[in-house]
Motif scaffolding. Sequence first.
Motif, PDB file in Angstrom:
ATOM      1  N   GLY A 865      -5.604  -0.958   7.923  1.00  0.00           N
ATOM      2  CA  GLY A 865      -6.795  -1.761   8.180  1.00  0.00           C
ATOM      3  C   GLY A 865      -7.713  -1.817   6.983  1.00  0.00           C
ATOM      4  O   GLY A 865      -8.217  -2.897   6.608  1.00  0.00           O
ATOM      5  N   MET A 866      -7.951  -0.667   6.352  1.00  0.00           N
ATOM      6  CA  MET A 866      -8.825  -0.654   5.176  1.00  0.00           C
ATOM      7  C   MET A 866      -8.169  -1.355   3.997  1.00  0.00           C
ATOM      8  O   MET A 866      -8.839  -2.083   3.250  1.00  0.00           O
ATOM      9  CB  MET A 866      -9.171   0.793   4.809  1.00  0.00           C
ATOM     10  N   LYS A 867      -6.874  -1.149   3.831  1.00  0.00           N
ATOM     11  CA  LYS A 867      -6.164  -1.808   2.733  1.00  0.00           C
ATOM     12  C   LYS A 867      -6.262  -3.323   2.875  1.00  0.00           C
ATOM     13  O   LYS A 867      -6.533  -4.048   1.910  1.00  0.00           O
ATOM     14  CB  LYS A 867      -4.701  -1.375   2.724  1.00  0.00           C
ATOM     15  N   ARG A 868      -6.066  -3.823   4.097  1.00  0.00           N
ATOM     16  CA  ARG A 868      -6.101  -5.278   4.330  1.00  0.00           C
ATOM     17  C   ARG A 868      -7.459  -5.870   3.966  1.00  0.00           C
ATOM     18  O   ARG A 868      -7.546  -6.970   3.426  1.00  0.00           O
ATOM     19  CB  ARG A 868      -5.777  -5.577   5.787  1.00  0.00           C
ATOM     20  N   LEU A 869      -8.518  -5.102   4.251  1.00  0.00           N
ATOM     21  CA  LEU A 869      -9.861  -5.609   3.980  1.00  0.00           C
ATOM     22  C   LEU A 869     -10.365  -5.237   2.583  1.00  0.00           C
ATOM     23  O   LEU A 869     -11.532  -5.454   2.264  1.00  0.00           O
ATOM     24  CB  LEU A 869     -10.829  -5.082   5.043  1.00  0.00           C
ATOM     25  N   GLY A 870      -9.460  -4.675   1.762  1.00  0.00           N
ATOM     26  CA  GLY A 870      -9.816  -4.396   0.378  1.00  0.00           C
ATOM     27  C   GLY A 870     -10.718  -3.200   0.191  1.00  0.00           C
ATOM     28  O   GLY A 870     -11.419  -3.093  -0.820  1.00  0.00           O
ATOM     29  N   LYS A 871     -10.700  -2.307   1.149  1.00  0.00           N
ATOM     30  CA  LYS A 871     -11.523  -1.103   1.047  1.00  0.00           C
ATOM     31  C   LYS A 871     -10.752  -0.024   0.281  1.00  0.00           C
ATOM     32  O   LYS A 871      -9.552   0.145   0.493  1.00  0.00           O
ATOM     33  CB  LYS A 871     -11.881  -0.568   2.433  1.00  0.00           C
ATOM     34  N   PRO A 872     -11.402   0.739  -0.611  1.00  0.00           N
ATOM     35  CA  PRO A 872     -10.691   1.793  -1.348  1.00  0.00           C
ATOM     36  C   PRO A 872     -10.238   2.908  -0.401  1.00  0.00           C
ATOM     37  O   PRO A 872     -11.068   3.577   0.227  1.00  0.00           O
ATOM     38  CB  PRO A 872     -11.727   2.293  -2.358  1.00  0.00           C
ATOM     39  N   VAL A 873      -8.934   3.100  -0.285  1.00  0.00           N
ATOM     40  CA  VAL A 873      -8.387   4.079   0.642  1.00  0.00           C
ATOM     41  C   VAL A 873      -7.059   4.601   0.105  1.00  0.00           C
ATOM     42  O   VAL A 873      -6.300   3.867  -0.534  1.00  0.00           O
ATOM     43  CB  VAL A 873      -8.194   3.457   2.050  1.00  0.00           C
ATOM     44  N   TRP A 874      -6.806   5.884   0.330  1.00  0.00           N
ATOM     45  CA  TRP A 874      -5.564   6.537  -0.062  1.00  0.00           C
ATOM     46  C   TRP A 874      -5.093   7.368   1.136  1.00  0.00           C
ATOM     47  O   TRP A 874      -5.903   7.881   1.906  1.00  0.00           O
ATOM     48  CB  TRP A 874      -5.780   7.475  -1.239  1.00  0.00           C
TER      49      TRP A 874
END
Length: 936
Positions: A865-874
């Motif tokens: 979900g965060m990746k799709r919205l361009g949020k920095p996440v690992w």
Amino acid sequence: MKRLLFAFCFLIFSQTLVAQKNRLDHNAYDGWKSLKNEQISDFGKYSVYEITPHRGDGFLYLYNNSSNILDSFPRGKNALISHNEDVLTFLIDPGYDTIKTLKLEKVKKDKMVKDSLGILFLEKDSLVKIPNVLSFKIPENESVIAYQVFSDSIIEEKPKRKCKLFNRKKKEKQIESKGNRLVILDPNTFLETEIKYVTDYGFNKPGSLLYYVVQKTINKKDSFQLFVLDLENNKTLEVQGNFSSIKQLNFSKKGSQFAFMASNDTVKENKSHSLYYWDLSKSTSNIIVDTNRSDITSGLRPSIHQKPYFSLDGKKLYFGLEETPPDSKEDSLLEDEKAKLDLWHYEDHRLQPQQLKELKSDEKENYLSVIHLKENELVTLEDDTLKVRVLDQGNSEIALGVSRERYQGSYNWSFPWPSDYYKVNISTGEVNLIKEEVGYAFGLSPNGSHFIYFDPTEIQYKFINTQSGVSGCITCDLDSTANLQRDINGMPHEAGTFGIAGYTKSKGSLLFHSEFDVWEFDFETQRLSSLTNQKGKQMNTELRLRRWDYDSTYIDLKNVYLIGFNKDNKNESIYGFQLHGNHSHLAKLNETQHKITSVKKAKENTEVIYRKMNVKDYPDLYLTTTSFEDERKISNTNPQQSEYIWPTVEKIEWTSYDGKELEGLIYKPEDFDSTKSYPMMVYFYELYNDRYNYHYIPKPTASIIYPTEYTSAGYIVFIPDIRYDPGYPARGAYDCIMSGTDEVLKKYPNIDSTRMGLQGQSWGGYQTAQLVTMTDRYKAAMAGAPVSNMFSAYGGIRWGSGLNRQFQYEKTQSRIGKTIWEAPELYIENSPIFHIPEIETPLLIMHNDGDGAVPWYQGIEMFVGMKRLGKPVWMLNYNGDQHNLMQNANRVDLSIRMRQFFDYYLLNEPAPKWLVEGIPAIDKGENYGLEEYEED
């Protein structure tokens, strides 16, 4: 003037010393040590303990409590001191580097270097070492030693003889054995007895008898023989005949009776065993239970999955009966011709994952039974729905029956988990219902006369007289200020209580705890009194009764102590009872600004060892007596601690936005400078303030940050308590963490509010993931094993137990209190995934594919979900590892990555390569990306 000058110089000198101290990081882990396996000898002359580094070779320490002499033994472990205090026996590890080298050379496990045995003769200070030792045992009340020496694939060929008739050679028997050499050593005479081919051995409690089993394979057929060695008379008793299997051997507690399972079946699997009984005053043993008994239930046989055991008085022998498996049929199908499936049925009491998780236990299911030895009468006590617990170490004629059959299916969505309770007659097997659907039961009194339970609706302890059936209330006359219910912090279920301490023998009265005090209820007079005179409540101190030993069924107030925890200053104290006739007086023996653990008393004397810790002091070992008048520190586990910057801790109190009175802990580096700017880490779970005196050694983390390392690195660490209201866990977390952060910043304005981070694991991981959807106040966050979607998690499985997760949301930690059909809006409000568009905080997730508590797809949902919205996440997935990391290499890796992540965002350190570029799957295992990122 001179005093002022000296004080000023001392201050400057102290600051210089602190400034020269090292900062902690992962490089310190391997050398940091832990103390374990502490014990005191029976007459209190010696204390023994191990100190081992995180990686490397440790030492076994022997301390003479009288002479203050400390001795050490490299790589020593698992020590035992003989009852007479004349011999110390222990294993000696081959060494960390030796084992590592052999593993690198891919040496097979059975070819690895074995432990050695160390035998220290204490009076002569003489140490003997024996190599290649598999195990050793010493009896509880004697000094004799038995140990096994490894024998690699024993093969013994008898001398060949020529057959004169027709000059033919007769085939000789070849003997092999899976056993090893057993050596019995008498330390008084130094005489040794050696026995070959031994697979099992053990002493009786007095140390007068030793059993051993000899195994030989002759022409590919296993043969077992059982012997009992009379050590006092140097005489060997043999069970006549050879067996194809001997298992589950056990002496009675007094050591004069013996039981075991043996078989003559020649089949390889599912051998049928018989139960043998041996009165050791007689020369032979006898089969006491087999399938030929007329009183055994048809279709049952003695089970090897239940070790037979005797009642304390030796009048009863308890054992298990199991269903006889059907004869195996010849399989005419190939494996790829068989369908493989799990069939879920709506009327199953347990879901398929739970059944599969408990499959091995189910395969070993057996029904507790008893033989009344004098009458030779067999009574089956259990069946497939009723489990039985014997009382008074098996002596009582009454037992407690427990059945969860009617409720087990509801355990997936309800809590507490109820059961039905029964009175079971040991002599007849008769079963009578005591009470149905009890969630908080404390069982039967030792003589079976009273059943004790807690009624959470009325908030009362109650009893049922099992003879008359009359019910009564234990605490209905209790002062209303005495709290009987645990603090479950907003969980939407009926809270339990603080538990019982036991029963006195003189009165047969019940001892139990309230929040602060210890109470006594006399069943005969129906009188309730406070053993502690309600002093705990007056002092705001939780008092908990502890026994010096647990050998007796009953509590003797002359043989107890109490630990007190003061809720205000977090100090702990030791109390005792001063007895005056029929009255007792609570006396404080010791108070300390530490947490007290591992209190142990010498069996035959007043010497006591215990451990105590606080944020500064490692839980080292101390020597005192039962009066606690003086103490002596007898270990020094981590002297190198003085070389590093260490934290201090203080309690902080505040009122949340919603008006909740809260406490928290603030950790600062010992060189804290009020003029210097600091970043702050906020770690949380639920309630933490009672851990004020916990000590955190530097070590690789399984999932969380440790204040020790992070304060040493220049952070402030804040751990707030969190209070919840049912249905709104997210609001509770926000209310407490945010308001607590406000209070810390107010108290320490030099904390940089633009450099603050969040970290939590499991329930704390959920709160971290949720909180970054509600505020952008924190610059970076790490969530371990977070639930991101309460809808999908609600219907998921806790793979560690096989249970469905619904109970967690409706009744326990997740605190929603309603189903997804009753209140879908609450599940949406409390699920981070529905609020991902609001996230502005970089988030590091750890969720491992072997997680048995929170399904790892929860981490995947959050990440994608965060990746799709361009949020920095690992996201870190440590392959095959669990909810909290178990593999040391993974723990070290996580410790490094978390520090790199937070150091980059909060300390402005350079970014590691993995944070910028990731690690492609093609580079897995070769490139870890831990080095500093450098732009091309």
